[in-house]
Motif scaffolding. Structure first.
Motif, mmCIF file in Angstrom:
data_model
loop_
_atom_site.group_PDB
_atom_site.id
_atom_site.type_symbol
_atom_site.label_atom_id
_atom_site.label_comp_id
_atom_site.label_asym_id
_atom_site.label_seq_id
_atom_site.Cartn_x
_atom_site.Cartn_y
_atom_site.Cartn_z
ATOM 1 N N ARG A 126 8.791 5.909 -2.996
ATOM 2 C CA ARG A 126 8.055 4.754 -3.514
ATOM 3 C C ARG A 126 6.760 4.531 -2.734
ATOM 4 N N ARG A 153 -2.642 -2.356 -2.819
ATOM 5 C CA ARG A 153 -3.453 -2.276 -4.038
ATOM 6 C C ARG A 153 -4.759 -3.054 -3.880
ATOM 7 N N GLU A 181 3.090 -3.801 -1.187
ATOM 8 C CA GLU A 181 2.470 -3.110 -2.317
ATOM 9 C C GLU A 181 1.223 -3.848 -2.783
ATOM 10 N N SER A 187 8.602 -5.718 0.421
ATOM 11 C CA SER A 187 8.056 -4.570 -0.303
ATOM 12 C C SER A 187 6.988 -5.002 -1.297
ATOM 13 N N MET A 208 11.759 0.025 1.188
ATOM 14 C CA MET A 208 10.806 0.859 0.447
ATOM 15 C C MET A 208 11.028 2.313 0.848
ATOM 16 N N ILE A 212 3.006 4.462 -4.388
ATOM 17 C CA ILE A 212 2.084 3.328 -4.293
ATOM 18 C C ILE A 212 0.749 3.770 -3.692
#
Length: 291
Positions: A147, A89, A85, A81, A143, A151
């Protein structure tokens, strides 16, 4: 099977046809497609899969397209996870809203876990079964759809076009695209089955992924230079029905600002043959293209 429970429906389409009807206003794809591929085989666990075939097949599709930007790939023990993430990003920082696409592809186990914020009618959140740092398969590493939505909508700017493709069980609403946080995002998900169903693993990849790649091959070979995400969805369902006849209901969902019949499908390969067609072509000595 790519999950921990069965069930489902014998119906063929999850959403009404008008949701996916291609409009005459499908525009030429502009910008780049930035991609995150997550594929997990769960080696060394009691629930192994063949999802690395799917990851490899999606990478081959990307190599045949000329508008692909950054690609991040997480296989097996790297598919945590935290790593997913971080990758989202990073891609969010290079994705140009209004021009570029973010495509999230996941192939692995999917699960249902208790809903903690009361936003699910069935009392369950859907979850992507990412692993622990040593490849451990445990709910504490998953995840949830809540969530995932948090994200995506914080990593990317509003106006970004997002495609969420998940070949896993219990995945129908995995994007939670009806949440208010998705407002302003042109987001569409196509998933291997409904929330209460399981998705099939063939031993060399998943039924949904193979059906989608067969559909892309066929649309390409029939001269469909441009087509919408809704067109691809309908073609994928047809391939599943014709080739696999599975009971899983491949589903499509969209955010308030997402329109499957208007969003152009961004990956238009050159001289592409789907893996199953290529295998047949090698056996028969043919070209391996779709028919």
């Amino acid at each position: 099977e790519r999950g921990d429970s069965s069930g489902g429906s014998d119906c063929l389409l999850f959403l009404s046809c008008q949701f996916c009807t291609s409009a005459n206003t499908v525009c030429r794809v502009m910008g780049k497609v930035h991609v995150l591929i997550c594929a997990l085989d769960y080696k060394g666990t009691s629930c192994p899969l063949s999802c690395s075939f799917d990851g490899n097949n999606i990478q081959e599709l990307l190599r045949k397209c000329d508008n692909v930007g950054e690609v991040k790939v997480l296989y097996d023990n790297d598919a945590t996870s935290a790593n997913a993430e971080a990758a989202m990003r990073e891609l969010g920082r290079v994705c140009d809203p209004g021009e570029d696409y973010f495509l999230f592809y996941y192939s692995g186990h999917g699960s249902s876990v208790p809903d903690k914020d009361g936003d699910e009618e069935d009392g369950k959140d859907e979850a992507l079964c990412f692993v622990g740092p040593g490849g451990e398969l445990s709910a504490r590493y998953f995840m949830t759809d809540d969530r995932f939505a948090e994200i995506c909508t914080s990593a990317f700017q509003r106006g970004t076009k997002m495609l969420i493709l998940t070949d896993c069980c219990h995945s129908g609403t995995i994007g939670d695209l009806t949440k208010p946080c998705w407002d302003g995002f042109d987001a569409i998900s196509i998933t291997g089955c409904m929330d209460a169903q399981t998705s099939g693993d063939m031993g060399k990849g998943g039924i949904f992924t193979h059906s989608m790649l067969l559909a892309i091959d066929k649309l390409d070979n029939h001269g469909r230079v441009e087509y919408s995400v809704g067109d691809l969805y309908k073609a994928t369902v047809k391939e599943d029905d014709a080739v696999f006849g599975s009971k899983q209901v491949i589903t499509i969902n969209a955010s308030r600002d997402g329109h499957p019949g208007e969003m152009p499908w961004p990956l238009l390969p050159v001289e592409y043959a789907a893996p199953l067609n290529a295998a047949v072509g090698k056996i028969t000595g043919g070209g391996g293209g779709g028919g």
